[in-house]
Design a protein around this motif. Structure first.
Motif, short mmCIF file in Angstrom:
data_model
loop_
_atom_site.label_atom_id
_atom_site.label_comp_id
_atom_site.label_asym_id
_atom_site.label_seq_id
_atom_site.Cartn_x
_atom_site.Cartn_y
_atom_site.Cartn_z
N LYS A 94 11.14 -6.35 -18.13
CA LYS A 94 10.93 -6.80 -16.74
C LYS A 94 9.54 -6.38 -16.25
O LYS A 94 8.86 -7.16 -15.57
CB LYS A 94 12.00 -6.21 -15.83
N TYR A 95 9.13 -5.16 -16.60
CA TYR A 95 7.81 -4.68 -16.18
C TYR A 95 6.70 -5.48 -16.86
O TYR A 95 5.59 -5.59 -16.31
CB TYR A 95 7.66 -3.20 -16.50
N GLN A 96 6.99 -6.03 -18.04
CA GLN A 96 6.00 -6.84 -18.75
C GLN A 96 5.99 -8.29 -18.27
O GLN A 96 5.21 -9.10 -18.79
CB GLN A 96 6.27 -6.79 -20.26
N GLY A 97 6.85 -8.61 -17.33
CA GLY A 97 6.88 -9.95 -16.77
C GLY A 97 7.83 -10.91 -17.45
O GLY A 97 7.84 -12.10 -17.14
N ILE A 98 8.67 -10.40 -18.36
CA ILE A 98 9.64 -11.26 -19.05
C ILE A 98 10.86 -11.43 -18.15
O ILE A 98 11.44 -10.45 -17.68
CB ILE A 98 10.05 -10.65 -20.40
N SER A 99 11.26 -12.66 -17.94
CA SER A 99 12.43 -12.94 -17.10
C SER A 99 13.56 -13.60 -17.87
O SER A 99 14.74 -13.41 -17.54
CB SER A 99 12.03 -13.83 -15.91
N SER A 100 13.25 -14.39 -18.89
CA SER A 100 14.28 -15.07 -19.68
C SER A 100 14.80 -14.15 -20.79
O SER A 100 14.06 -13.33 -21.32
CB SER A 100 13.71 -16.35 -20.31
N VAL A 101 16.06 -14.34 -21.13
CA VAL A 101 16.65 -13.55 -22.21
C VAL A 101 16.24 -14.17 -23.54
O VAL A 101 16.52 -15.35 -23.79
CB VAL A 101 18.19 -13.53 -22.10
N PRO A 102 15.59 -13.42 -24.42
CA PRO A 102 15.18 -13.99 -25.72
C PRO A 102 16.38 -14.22 -26.63
O PRO A 102 17.40 -13.54 -26.49
CB PRO A 102 14.24 -12.92 -26.29
N PRO A 103 16.29 -15.16 -27.55
CA PRO A 103 17.38 -15.34 -28.52
C PRO A 103 17.50 -14.11 -29.42
O PRO A 103 16.54 -13.38 -29.62
CB PRO A 103 16.95 -16.58 -29.31
N SER A 104 18.70 -13.91 -29.94
CA SER A 104 18.93 -12.71 -30.76
C SER A 104 18.64 -12.93 -32.24
O SER A 104 18.72 -11.99 -33.03
CB SER A 104 20.38 -12.24 -30.60
N ASN A 105 18.32 -14.17 -32.64
CA ASN A 105 17.96 -14.43 -34.04
C ASN A 105 17.07 -15.67 -34.08
O ASN A 105 16.89 -16.36 -33.08
CB ASN A 105 19.21 -14.62 -34.92
#
Length: 347
Positions: A94-105
């Motif tokens: 979140k602090y890095q500006g990521i808002s979407s959940v990345p895929p797990s594979n």
């Protein structure tokens, strides 16, 4: 003519030694049972099921239960620290500006490309092997790798915890079955059947897990699916209450008619932890309290609930050890002070 029919349809002499109704007309033994040697075990089981029994110490089941619950406590601590670490990783995203959940594979690489586009991470927009080797997707793949590692670590401990819980059913069933038999030997009159009581408890546990796993398939509506789980919880709690109230009535030195005063403070603490774990375990959290995870913030909040759940598991296991130890001590003390009798189930 009648003699010929009798010979034709009569019982072959070669089989008479395997099954002789004259010896016991109620127990006809098949040839297959004799070959595999199961008849003796069945006969012994018939005799022992209704045989008299005396007070039996619960020390061995208690030791096994304590050992397994201590392992569960250590696993709970492991789950707590892992989920705590995962929550910190998601917070850093979140602090890095990521808002979407990345895929797990990376099995579906289109999801990686879609995640990269949403977060504006480099120029990861191609499946060309040459471009991939040049590192155009290194940044989004770093998040995918972190997501995979965090989820994998959590799942491994959850699987071990679930298997351990399944193994615990056997010594716990033995302990409470023996405890219910012991109250009769301790001169407490009750009509409760130890065998039926344990079967009802197992059935209640089965209904609870069945409700948890199928409630969302039955209805996506929160109220309906939660009501299904809640009804199974009520049924299981009622069965547990019936067992514990009888065990305490038959194990305490002082007789009383007040149900609430019969139940000790240790049991009440255990019951609070029991309610907590029934509505705050990982399966319930993922299906009700953190069912819709749309962004990293939701993922971090769900992970926070998970390590709170680990604390609940630790407390439940601890109070479970305290509870079974208390029941064991109460019955042993009553046996030493007042003695016990031999119980004949047929009387």
């Amino acid at each position: 003519m009648s003699k010929e029919k009798q010979k034709k349809f009569g019982k072959p002499k070669s089989f008479s030694k395997y099954s002789n109704s004259n010896l016991d007309p109620l127990q006809k033994t098949s040839l297959l049972s004799k070959i595999f040697g199961n008849q003796k075990k069945l006969d012994d089981a018939r005799k022992s099921f209704f045989s008299s029994y005396k007070f039996e110490s619960n020390i061995n089941p208690l030791r096994l239960i304590t050992f397994l619950l201590l392992i569960s406590i250590f696993l709970g601590f492991g789950m707590f620290f892992i989920e705590r670490s995962n929550e910190k990783i998601y917070t850093n995203w979140k602090y890095q500006g990521i808002s979407s959940v990345p895929p797990s594979n990376i099995s579906n690489f289109d999801q990686v490309i879609d995640f990269s586009k949403k977060e504006n991470l480099s120029n990861c927009d191609s499946l060309d092997p040459k471009l991939l080797l040049e590192g155009i997707c290194d940044i989004p793949l770093k998040y995918v790798d972190e997501m995979n590692s965090t989820q994998s670590r959590s799942q491994v401990l959850y699987i071990f915890q679930f298997l351990l819980m399944f193994i615990l059913f056997f010594p716990l069933g033995t302990f409470f079955h023996r405890a219910l038999r012991n109250i009769k030997t301790l001169k407490y009159e009750t009509s409760i059947s130890p065998e039926k009581s344990i079967v009802w408890i197992y059935f209640g546990i089965f209904l609870y897990f069945l409700a948890v796993f199928v409630s969302k398939f039955i209805s996506k509506d929160f109220n309906i699916s939660f009501a299904i789980v809640f009804l199974s919880f009520i049924f299981l709690s009622y069965r547990l209450y019936k067992i514990f109230i009888e065990i305490y009535k038959g194990s305490l030195l002082v007789k009383t008619d007040k149900s609430f005063s019969i139940l000790t403070n240790k049991f009440k603490l255990w019951f609070v932890s029991y309610i907590s774990i029934m509505f705050f375990n990982p399966s319930i959290i993922t299906r009700f309290w953190a069912y819709n995870i749309g962004n990293v913030n939701d993922l971090a909040d769900a992970t926070k609930l998970m390590y709170y759940s680990s604390g609940v598991i630790i407390l439940f296991c601890f109070f479970s050890v305290v509870l079974v130890a208390e029941i064991y001590k109460l019955q042993e003390i009553k046996n030493l002070k007042f003695g016990s009798i031999t119980v004949d189930p047929l009387q």
